[in-house]
Design a protein around this motif. Structure first.
Motif, PDB file in Angstrom:
ATOM      1  N   ASP A 113       0.908  -1.199   0.080  1.00  0.00           N
ATOM      2  CA  ASP A 113       0.037  -0.078   0.070  1.00  0.00           C
ATOM      3  C   ASP A 113       0.981   1.155   0.102  1.00  0.00           C
ATOM      4  O   ASP A 113       0.904   2.303  -0.587  1.00  0.00           O
ATOM      5  CB  ASP A 113      -0.851   0.281   1.031  1.00  0.00           C
ATOM      6  CG  ASP A 113      -2.015  -1.569   0.963  1.00  0.00           C
ATOM      7  OD1 ASP A 113      -2.562  -1.297   0.223  1.00  0.00           O
ATOM      8  OD2 ASP A 113      -2.574  -1.088   2.228  1.00  0.00           O
ATOM      9  N   LEU A 114       2.041   1.215   0.874  1.00  0.00           N
ATOM     10  CA  LEU A 114       2.832   2.687   0.572  1.00  0.00           C
ATOM     11  C   LEU A 114       3.343   2.715  -0.417  1.00  0.00           C
ATOM     12  O   LEU A 114       3.867   3.444  -0.869  1.00  0.00           O
ATOM     13  CB  LEU A 114       3.921   2.196   2.167  1.00  0.00           C
ATOM     14  CG  LEU A 114       4.851   3.002   1.677  1.00  0.00           C
ATOM     15  CD1 LEU A 114       5.226   4.710   2.084  1.00  0.00           C
ATOM     16  CD2 LEU A 114       6.452   2.816   2.108  1.00  0.00           C
ATOM     17  N   LEU A 115       3.592   1.327  -0.760  1.00  0.00           N
ATOM     18  CA  LEU A 115       4.181   1.778  -2.790  1.00  0.00           C
ATOM     19  C   LEU A 115       3.669   2.846  -3.903  1.00  0.00           C
ATOM     20  O   LEU A 115       3.863   2.946  -4.578  1.00  0.00           O
ATOM     21  CB  LEU A 115       4.539   0.589  -3.167  1.00  0.00           C
ATOM     22  CG  LEU A 115       5.480   1.313  -4.764  1.00  0.00           C
ATOM     23  CD1 LEU A 115       6.580   1.758  -4.610  1.00  0.00           C
ATOM     24  CD2 LEU A 115       6.437  -0.625  -5.599  1.00  0.00           C
ATOM     25  N   VAL A 116       2.330   1.970  -3.450  1.00  0.00           N
ATOM     26  CA  VAL A 116       1.066   2.623  -4.538  1.00  0.00           C
ATOM     27  C   VAL A 116       1.119   4.082  -3.746  1.00  0.00           C
ATOM     28  O   VAL A 116       0.620   4.896  -5.212  1.00  0.00           O
ATOM     29  CB  VAL A 116      -0.231   1.435  -4.496  1.00  0.00           C
ATOM     30  CG1 VAL A 116      -1.429   2.357  -5.171  1.00  0.00           C
ATOM     31  CG2 VAL A 116       0.049  -0.011  -4.473  1.00  0.00           C
ATOM     32  N   THR A 117       0.901   4.100  -2.679  1.00  0.00           N
ATOM     33  CA  THR A 117       0.960   5.255  -2.433  1.00  0.00           C
ATOM     34  C   THR A 117       1.620   6.740  -2.853  1.00  0.00           C
ATOM     35  O   THR A 117       1.474   7.654  -3.224  1.00  0.00           O
ATOM     36  CB  THR A 117       0.686   5.753  -0.999  1.00  0.00           C
ATOM     37  OG1 THR A 117      -0.874   4.905  -0.292  1.00  0.00           O
ATOM     38  CG2 THR A 117       0.005   7.130  -0.795  1.00  0.00           C
ATOM     39  N   LEU A 118       2.671   5.718  -2.633  1.00  0.00           N
ATOM     40  CA  LEU A 118       3.821   6.637  -3.102  1.00  0.00           C
ATOM     41  C   LEU A 118       4.290   6.907  -5.173  1.00  0.00           C
ATOM     42  O   LEU A 118       4.257   8.085  -5.868  1.00  0.00           O
ATOM     43  CB  LEU A 118       5.397   5.911  -2.632  1.00  0.00           C
ATOM     44  CG  LEU A 118       5.454   6.086  -1.429  1.00  0.00           C
ATOM     45  CD1 LEU A 118       7.598   5.109  -1.033  1.00  0.00           C
ATOM     46  CD2 LEU A 118       6.417   7.137  -1.214  1.00  0.00           C
ATOM     47  N   LEU A 119       3.651   6.294  -5.796  1.00  0.00           N
ATOM     48  CA  LEU A 119       3.450   5.905  -7.072  1.00  0.00           C
ATOM     49  C   LEU A 119       2.357   6.995  -7.301  1.00  0.00           C
ATOM     50  O   LEU A 119       2.113   7.754  -8.564  1.00  0.00           O
ATOM     51  CB  LEU A 119       2.784   4.942  -7.151  1.00  0.00           C
ATOM     52  CG  LEU A 119       4.044   3.817  -7.449  1.00  0.00           C
ATOM     53  CD1 LEU A 119       3.383   2.144  -7.933  1.00  0.00           C
ATOM     54  CD2 LEU A 119       5.874   4.248  -7.874  1.00  0.00           C
ATOM     55  N   LEU A 120       1.151   7.609  -6.103  1.00  0.00           N
ATOM     56  CA  LEU A 120       0.527   8.257  -6.704  1.00  0.00           C
ATOM     57  C   LEU A 120       0.749   9.627  -6.505  1.00  0.00           C
ATOM     58  O   LEU A 120      -0.602  10.820  -6.457  1.00  0.00           O
ATOM     59  CB  LEU A 120      -0.830   7.542  -6.091  1.00  0.00           C
ATOM     60  CG  LEU A 120      -1.180   5.853  -6.526  1.00  0.00           C
ATOM     61  CD1 LEU A 120      -3.212   6.127  -6.206  1.00  0.00           C
ATOM     62  CD2 LEU A 120      -2.094   6.651  -8.492  1.00  0.00           C
ATOM     63  N   ILE A 121       1.430  10.072  -5.684  1.00  0.00           N
ATOM     64  CA  ILE A 121       1.177  11.569  -5.021  1.00  0.00           C
ATOM     65  C   ILE A 121       1.962  11.417  -5.969  1.00  0.00           C
ATOM     66  O   ILE A 121       2.670  12.621  -7.022  1.00  0.00           O
ATOM     67  CB  ILE A 121       2.821  11.294  -4.270  1.00  0.00           C
ATOM     68  CG1 ILE A 121       2.442  11.155  -2.779  1.00  0.00           C
ATOM     69  CG2 ILE A 121       3.302  12.135  -3.493  1.00  0.00           C
ATOM     70  CD1 ILE A 121       2.814  10.050  -1.529  1.00  0.00           C
ATOM     71  N   GLN A 122       1.525  13.553  -5.692  1.00  0.00           N
ATOM     72  CA  GLN A 122       1.287  15.033  -6.425  1.00  0.00           C
ATOM     73  C   GLN A 122       2.508  15.181  -6.355  1.00  0.00           C
ATOM     74  O   GLN A 122       2.800  15.947  -5.111  1.00  0.00           O
ATOM     75  CB  GLN A 122      -0.023  15.503  -6.701  1.00  0.00           C
ATOM     76  CG  GLN A 122       0.200  16.503  -7.786  1.00  0.00           C
ATOM     77  CD  GLN A 122      -0.899  17.459  -7.670  1.00  0.00           C
ATOM     78  OE1 GLN A 122      -2.106  16.966  -6.995  1.00  0.00           O
ATOM     79  NE2 GLN A 122      -0.753  18.269  -8.298  1.00  0.00           N
ATOM     80  N   SER A 123       3.707  15.853  -6.746  1.00  0.00           N
ATOM     81  CA  SER A 123       4.612  16.481  -6.077  1.00  0.00           C
ATOM     82  C   SER A 123       5.623  17.036  -7.075  1.00  0.00           C
ATOM     83  O   SER A 123       5.242  17.004  -8.304  1.00  0.00           O
ATOM     84  CB  SER A 123       5.775  15.660  -5.300  1.00  0.00           C
ATOM     85  OG  SER A 123       5.951  14.865  -6.473  1.00  0.00           O
ATOM     86  N   ASP A 124       6.417  18.000  -6.827  1.00  0.00           N
ATOM     87  CA  ASP A 124       7.484  18.706  -7.719  1.00  0.00           C
ATOM     88  C   ASP A 124       8.139  17.144  -8.543  1.00  0.00           C
ATOM     89  O   ASP A 124       8.359  16.000  -7.552  1.00  0.00           O
ATOM     90  CB  ASP A 124       8.648  19.148  -7.319  1.00  0.00           C
ATOM     91  CG  ASP A 124       7.923  20.636  -6.294  1.00  0.00           C
ATOM     92  OD1 ASP A 124       6.952  20.939  -6.628  1.00  0.00           O
ATOM     93  OD2 ASP A 124       8.550  21.185  -4.783  1.00  0.00           O
ATOM     94  N   PRO A 125       8.597  17.630 -10.222  1.00  0.00           N
ATOM     95  CA  PRO A 125       9.126  16.829 -10.819  1.00  0.00           C
ATOM     96  C   PRO A 125      10.316  16.682 -10.079  1.00  0.00           C
ATOM     97  O   PRO A 125      10.898  17.636  -9.945  1.00  0.00           O
ATOM     98  CB  PRO A 125       8.207  17.204 -12.216  1.00  0.00           C
ATOM     99  CG  PRO A 125       8.845  18.908 -11.954  1.00  0.00           C
ATOM    100  CD  PRO A 125       7.611  18.921 -10.550  1.00  0.00           C
ATOM    101  N   PRO A 126      10.672  15.794 -10.630  1.00  0.00           N
ATOM    102  CA  PRO A 126      12.270  14.923 -10.896  1.00  0.00           C
ATOM    103  C   PRO A 126      12.804  16.126 -11.857  1.00  0.00           C
ATOM    104  O   PRO A 126      12.911  16.246 -12.196  1.00  0.00           O
ATOM    105  CB  PRO A 126      12.503  13.287 -11.004  1.00  0.00           C
ATOM    106  CG  PRO A 126      11.459  13.139 -11.718  1.00  0.00           C
ATOM    107  CD  PRO A 126      10.629  14.530 -11.346  1.00  0.00           C
ATOM    108  N   PHE A 127      14.753  16.118 -10.786  1.00  0.00           N
ATOM    109  CA  PHE A 127      14.981  16.134 -11.379  1.00  0.00           C
ATOM    110  C   PHE A 127      15.540  16.724 -12.566  1.00  0.00           C
ATOM    111  O   PHE A 127      15.688  15.212 -13.284  1.00  0.00           O
ATOM    112  CB  PHE A 127      16.946  16.434 -11.402  1.00  0.00           C
ATOM    113  CG  PHE A 127      17.866  17.704 -11.308  1.00  0.00           C
ATOM    114  CD1 PHE A 127      17.010  19.190 -10.982  1.00  0.00           C
ATOM    115  CD2 PHE A 127      19.123  17.529 -11.312  1.00  0.00           C
ATOM    116  CE1 PHE A 127      18.271  19.889 -11.068  1.00  0.00           C
ATOM    117  CE2 PHE A 127      20.077  18.860 -11.140  1.00  0.00           C
ATOM    118  CZ  PHE A 127      19.638  20.003 -11.018  1.00  0.00           C
ATOM    119  N   GLY A 128      15.397  16.923 -14.099  1.00  0.00           N
ATOM    120  CA  GLY A 128      16.335  16.336 -15.152  1.00  0.00           C
ATOM    121  C   GLY A 128      14.787  16.128 -16.740  1.00  0.00           C
ATOM    122  O   GLY A 128      14.339  15.318 -17.001  1.00  0.00           O
ATOM    123  N   ALA A 129      13.653  16.224 -15.255  1.00  0.00           N
ATOM    124  CA  ALA A 129      12.153  16.107 -15.701  1.00  0.00           C
ATOM    125  C   ALA A 129      12.281  16.036 -18.004  1.00  0.00           C
ATOM    126  O   ALA A 129      12.502  17.278 -17.997  1.00  0.00           O
ATOM    127  CB  ALA A 129      10.771  16.221 -15.275  1.00  0.00           C
TER     128      ALA A 129
END
Length: 506
Positions: A113-129
């Motif tokens: 469940d934690l991994l699924v939550t991490l994958l669904l999070i809205q956040s700043d894009p990664p470096f070099g997106a």
């Protein structure tokens, strides 16, 4: 129409190119349907990042701020977990794509469940997106790999971008969940995505436009870009009168959702048992027999990929028609439900052991506990039933609550309350958990991630370490729990510790 749809079953076999750069794998998902043309799947070459000329990472990565990227798209804020919005932004996109793609599927339910939550999070894009959203697509693909179709579909729908690779995944989610009419409508309503001829014929048939479907087939035949086998299959299902029924339908080299649905449409269904987990959702549809639905639900439950209410409804709303195998599990769960409905303590106590044992056989103890622990806890049970009820409370949400009146192992209660260091332990697994709550610090490599603000990477590393812990490396399990606590995921650290100690299959 069913025969026409099946004619397409092998048109999706030819590989479709992705727009991943060399040495930068986009996805581990190799079963996506070829639903867009190769030219579309390659994307706008003007937006492709430059090809690497060295294996050495560049010293500086630059993200062009005015170029939209779906990497930041999510369903809820990182604050939901108490994490910073920058949890991914200080990590390189390429590194995150590789980390997510290579991450083993967690076996501890709360970490699933934690991994699924991490994958669904809205956040700043990664470096070099980049505009291609490679991190976004890797998140979607990991959800598909985990069998989380609903979540993957919601994440795809959350972006306004309509790229070929986003459509590919939306199309396959719709095929596996029985909502393909929505995806087909998007093609007929001016979508910028160019469908492959397989997808085009499929959707034309879904919409009842048989002449256009036949014209598409004839065009491919005239161009000479359809194999003899596929030509025979199309001709067969467009005009079944010509079919020699002594011939066997060839087995597909690669099963995609499009192949799967077309085979199903002509009565040549493929079993999902040996297919990726995501395909099991197709077996939950009401058009399938109850046994098929139950088997799929059991497989999905083992991987935390089915909603508790769906699982409960499937196992309790009909009477078993046989005995043995899954039918015994159905009978055991229905006996417990009947006992709870009767509100008789003796009946609940008698039915609970068999029901919990059935849940263990399915590898679904945590899901079972989530469904029934609140109801079961209302009864004053004794003996084995009381022990099981206490275990269910520890496995289910809310295990950190006061359990002073429950007859259960004091060490487990201490773990639930975040103080295992206060209770004596000698068993190695317990000592590892105890150490994680008693001053242990993250490994130096992970501490560096934390110091650099790469919080998301650190959590992914914790999830990865638990796999080593389950294989017997208790130092890895200690480190995993320590990392979870270090990033502020205290409740998850406690729950993961309890599930590690309580679930016999782990």
């Amino acid at each position: 129409m069913r025969q026409l749809l099946s004619a397409l079953c092998f048109l999706a076999i030819a590989p479709t190119a992705l727009f991943a750069q060399a040495n930068e794998p986009l996805s581990v998902i190799d079963w996506l349907s070829d639903s867009v043309t190769d030219e579309q799947a390659l994307g706008d070459r003007g937006l492709e990042p430059p090809t690497a000329t060295s294996a050495r990472p560049p010293d500086v990565l630059v993200t062009q701020l005015d170029m939209p990227t779906p990497d930041a798209v999510g369903l809820f804020s990182s604050a939901t977990l108490g994490l910073p919005n920058s949890m991914w932004s200080l990590s390189e996109e390429t590194s995150l794509v590789e980390l997510v793609s290579d991450l083993p599927d967690p076996k501890i339910p709360v970490l699933q469940d934690l991994l699924v939550t991490l994958l669904l999070i809205q956040s700043d894009p990664p470096f070099g997106a980049t505009p291609q959203g490679r991190f976004f697509l890797s998140r979607v693909d990991k959800l598909l790999e985990l069998g989380r179709l609903e979540e993957a579909g919601a994440l795809l729908d959350a972006t306004d971008l309509n790229t070929p690779e986003i459509f590919r995944r939306q199309f396959d989610v719709s095929l596996l969940t029985g909502t393909e009419d929505k995806a087909c409508r998007s093609l007929s309503q001016g979508s910028k995505v160019a469908p492959s001829y397989a997808a085009r014929i499929y959707c034309l048939a879904r919409e009842g436009d048989w002449p256009a479907a036949a014209l598409t087939l004839n065009t491919r035949r005239a161009l000479g870009d359809i194999s003899d086998d596929d030509d025979l299959l199309f001709s067969l299902f467009l005009d079944p009168e010509i079919f020699d029924h002594s011939l066997e339908l060839p087995e597909p080299d690669r099963v995609t959702p499009l192949i799967f649905r077309i085979r199903e449409a002509v009565g040549e269904s493929l079993s999902t048992v040996e297919l990726p987990l995501a395909f099991a959702h197709a077996d939950l549809r009401s058009i399938n027999g109850w046994k098929t639905q139950l088997d799929a639900a059991e497989r999905l439950a083992r991987n935390g990929a089915i909603e508790p209410n769906v699982m409960k409804a499937l196992f309790t709303t009909r009477r078993p028609s046989a005995s043995g195998g899954v039918w015994d599990k159905v009978a055991a769960l229905q006996a417990l439900q009947a006992a709870l409905d009767s509100e008789r303590t003796d009946a609940v106590g008698a039915a609970l052991p068999s029901a919990f044992e059935s849940a263990k056989e399915m590898g679904a103890e945590a899901l079972f506990s989530e469904i029934y622990s609140n109801e079961v806890s209302e009864y004053d049970l004794t003996g084995e039933a009381a022990e099981i009820a206490a275990t269910m409370m520890l496995l289910s949400p809310g295990s950190e609550l006061d359990m002073s009146g429950v007859n259960v192992d004091p060490f487990l209660v201490a773990v639930a309350q975040g103080r295992p260091q206060e209770v004596r332990a000698t068993e190695p697994r317990r000592l590892a958990i105890q150490a994680a709550f008693n001053g242990a610090t993250p490994p130096q490599s992970v501490q560096t991630l934390l110091d650099d603000g790469r919080t998301g990477e650190a959590i992914l590393e914790a999830i990865h370490l638990t796999e080593g812990g389950l294989d017997g490396d208790l130092n890895a399990m200690r480190d995993a729990i320590t990392i979870l606590r270090a990033v502020g995921l205290e409740d998850i650290a406690r729950k993961a510790s309890l599930q590690f100690l309580l679930m016999e299959r782990l």
